[in-house]
Design an enzyme around this catalytic site. Structure first.
Site, PDB file in Angstrom:
ATOM      1  N   GLU A 159       0.826  -2.843  12.557  1.00  0.00           N
ATOM      2  CA  GLU A 159       1.136  -4.275  12.495  1.00  0.00           C
ATOM      3  C   GLU A 159       1.566  -4.860  13.846  1.00  0.00           C
ATOM      4  OE1 GLU A 159       3.804  -4.155   9.185  1.00  0.00           O
ATOM      5  OE2 GLU A 159       2.196  -4.502   7.739  1.00  0.00           O
ATOM      6  N   TRP A 205       0.838  -1.201   0.000  1.00  0.00           N
ATOM      7  CA  TRP A 205       0.000   0.000   0.000  1.00  0.00           C
ATOM      8  C   TRP A 205       0.878   1.259   0.000  1.00  0.00           C
ATOM      9  CZ3 TRP A 205      -2.229   2.512   4.916  1.00  0.00           C
ATOM     10  CH2 TRP A 205      -1.338   2.383   5.998  1.00  0.00           C
ATOM     11  N   ASP A 206       2.169   1.064   0.231  1.00  0.00           N
ATOM     12  CA  ASP A 206       3.123   2.165   0.147  1.00  0.00           C
ATOM     13  C   ASP A 206       2.965   2.929  -1.165  1.00  0.00           C
ATOM     14  OD1 ASP A 206       3.911  -0.028   1.807  1.00  0.00           O
ATOM     15  OD2 ASP A 206       5.854   0.938   2.126  1.00  0.00           O
ATOM     16  N   LYS A 219       2.851   0.291  16.160  1.00  0.00           N
ATOM     17  CA  LYS A 219       4.031   0.425  15.320  1.00  0.00           C
ATOM     18  C   LYS A 219       3.969   1.751  14.570  1.00  0.00           C
ATOM     19  CE  LYS A 219       6.208  -2.131  11.464  1.00  0.00           C
ATOM     20  NZ  LYS A 219       5.973  -3.239  10.516  1.00  0.00           N
ATOM     21  N   GLN A 220       2.767   2.133  14.139  1.00  0.00           N
ATOM     22  CA  GLN A 220       2.646   3.256  13.215  1.00  0.00           C
ATOM     23  C   GLN A 220       1.229   3.812  13.268  1.00  0.00           C
ATOM     24  OE1 GLN A 220       2.974  -0.157  10.373  1.00  0.00           O
ATOM     25  NE2 GLN A 220       2.354   1.439   8.941  1.00  0.00           N
TER      26      GLN A 220
END
Lengths: 777, 777
Positions: free
Chosen positions: A495, A353-354, A609-610
């Site tokens: 994640e 998806w980056d 994580k993000q």
């Protein structure tokens, strides 16, 4: 800043001022050369044990064996040169390095290294190594080496050629093909991937000259060994004179569009012909034409100018742009961007998806012809998405978490790093259940459409993808006891929370995806009946439509809690154990928490994580109030370790949106440091593609305040303290807009000027004909 | 003698006194460790760019792809250790090497390296690295490292484990298997060959101790990456104290006889169990038991003593014996000796006539149990020989020029090095037409039979091979216009003459092969009718016998020319162009002629790579007079470049036979230097198996004057000037004979003493009961 040196930022120079053999990976990756067709890590001519040489050609995926996933194979190396001076090997680990510098000029795409070296026996020699991959001719790698003895005559021996022994960390993707020497000058080597049957053809010509381009008078001999063809040159260089070596290489493959169906013999002949022309043209003329192409295709087309007290800000965005063009296969819509671009074997060249959420928007907003190739890739890879949906028992198209060649389908590996407690490899769940990728793809396509107005693409590809994916989502839903539909057992963007239920981002995006499908379904049925009929027949829309209507508004969408405005990232998150994260928030290297916890434990702690809720806020901006955003920021950010390079730019943009300018700039700087920073191990596996695109997003979406909101262009700039000016190009509905932001004002010029553009600023809508200047403070 | 140092020859020590990173290959090969089950090149713990790490396990052949030939795959590496001292990488290319030595003790099979190193930052550290492969336990690799800081405390970081990224010059033979850590101590890695489906299981336990075998108190962490499992250890070592690291590894494969049909899981468990026992036993106790096995199995069993003015003579023969046991898979008759043993990838682990004519005689005459395995291998590989004969349109068994696994058949590669003029790879003809291998195999078997009297082997295997190969030869013959049968278009032993007709060696040996078949046919028919019937049925002897009888005496055997006693090496040789070979005769590196000529041109010049007529004289000694031998020696030797390592020992023995003692000793010394000599590039691809066996042959057959002549033992010793004594063991007809030669006399003792042995000396026949002493001067 230790080894890295950005004092020549104004000159577009990424500079390494010292050499350390243990930190080779950094500059191999961040100084990577390429042109979207291929990328080559900037390993040095001489070899070191810790080096990681890579030549990756976009789209040439191969699967080593049944236990491995497909990946971009590491092609033959042409960059290496063994140089012996008076019988001693040239290596910066021996002798004395009197001066050293390596510079990547991101404006011209040329890499240059200068070394003044004294051999262990005392021969003082000046070396200059130059290298480029042509932006003009996709198949060309150029190298030039100048060797100048300072103190005395030297006897020089050089061994260079084409080395097909390269592997991907031990996996050999190629069968050895033919080795040939033509005209005692041109070495040709072919190698064929073992499973995908793609043949790479390399032809290298090496020219040795004196300073005045005369014959160097060296003796040469050809050496063919297993998987290698090399030429050894030897001769004397007199003190004060110089030996000039030019090596020009042509690389092409049977995967190239123009080679489809062509006999290999013919491709080899064309490669040889090209090599001969390169030899004739010479290095300097070729690097000039390449630099010119960089200027035309990139720097003049998408200039971004930042006047900042910190010159690195300007350099960083150019660095990001440089890599975006190095990594993006703009020449072929059957290929896409890898998570590490073409700069390393990390993530195996796979597309995540980056692309859709991070890199694609750059091209959508600035260089839509390239963006179109990227969204077409997603359309062309529908067969794999169908297969994945089918395998999982769903209808429609479920895009793979990791994507490679068009019909490969899901290519995420199943096993990852070791569990620190059990000693067993950890299972990677993403490929199975990180399902938000499907709506991310749709979001990227929709954004492309909204920004460009490319109806041709939508009719040919876009509408189909939107509806096909909505078929997937609507069958993916699980009815709950509460009468609503849930999406259970997924991994969201964060994640560190695996196998969760009702991940907010996933649910909202799925809902949005179906909404869009219904919207376009109705619109096409009404306004484009022929197209609708084609799609109806292909996708059986008449059958799925009732299901969409029945279920879509019953999809469970976690709402902000009344008491504190918090949105639960997933069904469990807010009730998980909380631990002191200070140690990990202050970490120097990402992933430090895994030195103390295994993933199973991390899953059960309130730690992210993000960005998860934050990326939802960014994409679905108008769904949530500022108050809600602020409350969630205050809650989640302290629990977020930014262990993903995708995290910082999203946070930077949101910090801006919330008026936290200082925080935003700090996050920008941290994002900038992901590849350019002091950490010499940061980029060993390759540059961070999404993070680099995030630098542009942070600047233009963040400080520039640009957003596409339901088809409307919105511009609400807010420069950080250190910046006095930000100027950039936007491409909106086919119009090239030049936007110049200063403190308290901005101007917007329509350089195309064939259409009136409306945009929103603050609470007002403006109509732009030629130029508007707005003062907002 | 440059880097190599043989001053400790008396202590059985092969010593490297200086380190040069560009000459790693030499000691990797000549200091190779092994036990016939596996061989490991002695690459250093720390890595260098020019290193060639290899772990080869006998018989585990795999074919990478259809374009390559099967080869011994390079198994995972366990030897490497990355050592960081205060953050700096331990490497002899950096810092200061205050003292260095590396010693292979060929008596104990232990390798020991001592380095006093000062890091670039100034930390002075003493390192000791020890290593062995157990002669007692076939599956065991032991390593020990001692790190002693001299000047100050040091912080040490060590990374070591199992690395499955190794390739054979780029060809990856393995699929990655499972990685596991047990008890936080034992790393286990499995890898499976891609085509032959052989799984290798590695289990390594690493123990860190202080000097007193107490806990070192280091922190450890497991790292699993692609194809690797490693443990990182870190901690402080105080000045004056020492860190002791022991790494004990168990290696086994599904190819092992005892693992046939066993589930992999069970093999893995056994390997883990073994690793645990090794860990418990510790390095010192394991290396002691291995040294004891060397003593029992080799040094006490086959002592060879040379009293020479030059101590290297004694060392050389022990060096040869050492390598013969390292390379020979004495444990399994499905395997044979590779041309480079297990010490490198050269010749891919394939078996050539090097076994039958060079290495086998060593075992036949000294250690017949092992010889039996080697001749059984040839019997077991008959299926491939049948296939080869059939493919070429012949009956019977045509042995492959290069042989690998039993049913692989011919495995000689088809393409070799580049032609210096055309730039194309050169075709290798050996696999197609170097046919003398078939009678070489038979010669080896017959010699084994004559020396050992092993009737059991002959009945089970030997007779069959002799007759089966004679079937091949008799159908291979081509009738000529002269009424004789010819063997055209072959390569003889001299590979600088390709595609020749009537190569003397080939024709004589083929004729002999058929003669032997006829002889045994008649004998068995008469004396062992049941066996004869079995063979008759299997080989259809009744049908082939008339053909043997009809053709065998019509085989063209080139006779010495009347005028000059010369035997034509082949039909053309004596009429080829003659060129001045001085330059090449004086070459420092073999193959120098190919810098000026290509193979096609060399084919047309009177120049030989190696013995051709000479090897015929050696094997068929009684067919030719001394006069003929001398004449041919005088003609051919000046035309022979000895570019094959097989050449010198043959010439040495013949020089002895002709009474040219000085020449013989000079050739012996040259043979000795092939691996042990000054040329630091000589052994990069591996040691020279046949040449090493040739050192023993030169000593025992040459100076010792031992020969088997038509079943009779002959002993005509003649020591070189520098030697005062030569003592060796012979195994003759099950009797262990100890022969001690001095100047002018020799004694022979039957240590078994259960049989009277007759032997020939000079023109007399002696009967040996217990001991005979003969004075011949």
């Amino acid at each position: 800043m230790s080894q890295m040196d950005y004092t020549k930022a104004k000159d577009w120079i990424i500079r390494e001022k010292e050499f350390h053999a243990k930190f080779l990976g950094k500059c191999e990756a961040i100084m990577c050369l390429g042109n979207g067709y291929m990328g080559m890590r900037s390993s040095t001519e001489e070899k070191y044990t810790a080096e990681k040489r890579d030549l990756l050609i976009a789209g040439t995926f191969n699967k080593f064996d049944e236990n491995e996933v497909t990946e971009l194979p590491n092609g033959a190396d042409v960059a290496a040169m063994d140089i012996m001076i008076d019988g001693e090997e040239f290596s910066l680990n021996s002798g004395t390095v009197k001066s050293y510098e390596r510079e990547l000029n991101i404006k011209t795409g040329e890499l240059c290294r200068k070394v003044l070296w004294v051999s262990p026996k005392g021969a003082e020699v000046e070396f200059q190594f130059k290298r480029f991959i042509s932006m003009k001719q996709l198949h060309v790698i150029g190298q030039k080496v100048v060797i100048k003895p300072i103190g005395s005559d030297i006897f020089v021996k050089i061994l260079t050629g084409i080395n097909g022994r390269m592997t991907n960390n031990g996996s050999q993707h190629f069968s050895e093909g033919d080795k040939r020497l033509y005209d005692k000058t041109y070495m040709q080597y072919t190698q064929t991937t073992s499973q995908s049957n793609i043949t790479f053809v390399f032809t290298s010509g090496v020219k040795l000259m004196d300073e005045r381009e005369g014959e160097a008078g060296f003796h040469s001999r050809i050496i063919m060994e297993r998987r290698t063809i090399e030429t050894e040159f030897q001769g004397t260089v007199k003190k004060g004179e110089a030996l000039v070596i030019e090596k020009l290489t042509d690389v092409r493959t049977t995967r190239d569009r123009e080679n489809e169906g062509k006999p290999l013999k013919e491709i080899c002949e064309e490669s040889l012909l090209s090599a001969k022309e390169l030899y004739k043209a010479g290095y300097e003329s070729l690097v000039r034409e390449s630099a010119k192409a960089w200027e035309e295709k990139v720097w003049n087309k998408v200039p971004v100018k930042i006047d900042s007290e910190d010159e690195l800000d300007q350099l960083a965005i150019r660095f990001a742009q440089y890599h975006l063009y190095v990594m993006t296969p703009a020449h072929d819509n059957r290929m896409n961007i890898g998570a590490k671009g073409l700069s390393g074997e990390g993530y195996k060249g796979h597309t995540f998806w980056d692309t859709d959420i991070f890199a694609l928007p750059y091209f959508t907003f600035t260089d839509p012809d390239i963006a179109k190739k990227l969204v077409e890739y997603r359309y062309l890879s529908l067969p794999g998405a169908h297969e994945k949906a089918k395998e999982n028992g769903f209808l429609g198209a479920q895009f793979p978490w990791e994507s490679a060649w068009l019909d490969d389908g899901e290519v995420t590996p199943v096993w990852g790093a070791a569990d620190i407690f059990t000693g067993l490899p950890t299972k990677i769940w993403s490929g199975f259940i990180e399902q938000h990728i499907t709506s991310d793809v749709v979001y990227g396509i929709w954004q492309y459409y909204m920004v460009t107005g490319d109806e041709e693409f939508m009719e040919r590809c876009g509408y189909e993808v939107i509806m096909d994916t909505a078929k997937f989502w609507i069958t993916r839903l699980e009815p709950g006891d509460d009468g609503q539909y849930h999406i259970n057992d997924v991994v969201g963007p964060d994640e560190y929370k695996e196998r969760v239920n009702d991940n907010a981002f996933t649910n909202y995006m799925a809902h949005w995806n179906v909404e869009k499908a219904v919207e376009y379904h109705n619109e096409l049925k009404k306004n484009k009946p022929a197209l609708f009929e084609r799609l109806n027949e292909k996708l059986e829309l008449d059958q799925i439509y009732p299901l969409w209507m029945e279920r879509k508004d019953a999809i469970y969408l976690p709402k902000p809690r009344e008491e504190d405005h918090l949105i639960a990232q997933d069904a469990e998150y807010l009730s998980l154990k909380q631990v002191d994260l200070t140690k990990y928030k202050n970490q120097k290297q990402v992933g430090s928490m895994f030195l103390d916890y295994n993933l199973e434990q991390v899953n059960k702690i309130q730690v992210s994580k993000q960005a998860d809720i934050m990326i939802l806020f960014l994409l679905m901006e108008d769904l949530f109030s500022l108050e809600v955003k602020q409350a969630n920021w205050d809650y989640y950010e302290p629990r977020t370790l930014h262990d993903s390079s995708l995290s910082l730019s999203t946070h930077c943009i949101l910090a801006n949106d919330m008026g936290q300018e200082e925080m935003a700039y700090e996050l920008f700087q941290r994002a900038r440091a992901i590849d350019m920073g002091e950490n010499m191990k940061s980029s060993d596996e390759g540059i961070h593609a999404a993070s680099l695109a995030g630098i542009w997003q942070s600047s233009v979406f963040g400080f520039g305040g640009v957003r596409m909101l339901n088809g409307t262009l919105r511009i609400n700039p807010a420069l950080p303290k250190k910046w006095s000016k930000l100027e950039f190009i936007l491409n909106w509905q086919g119009q090239r807009l030049r936007i110049c932001v200063t403190k308290g004002s901005f101007s917007i010029v329509n350089e195309t000027g064939t259409k009136v553009i409306s945009f929103e600023h603050g609470t007002k809508i403006y109509q732009l004909d030629k130029k508007i200047e707005i003062i907002f403070e």
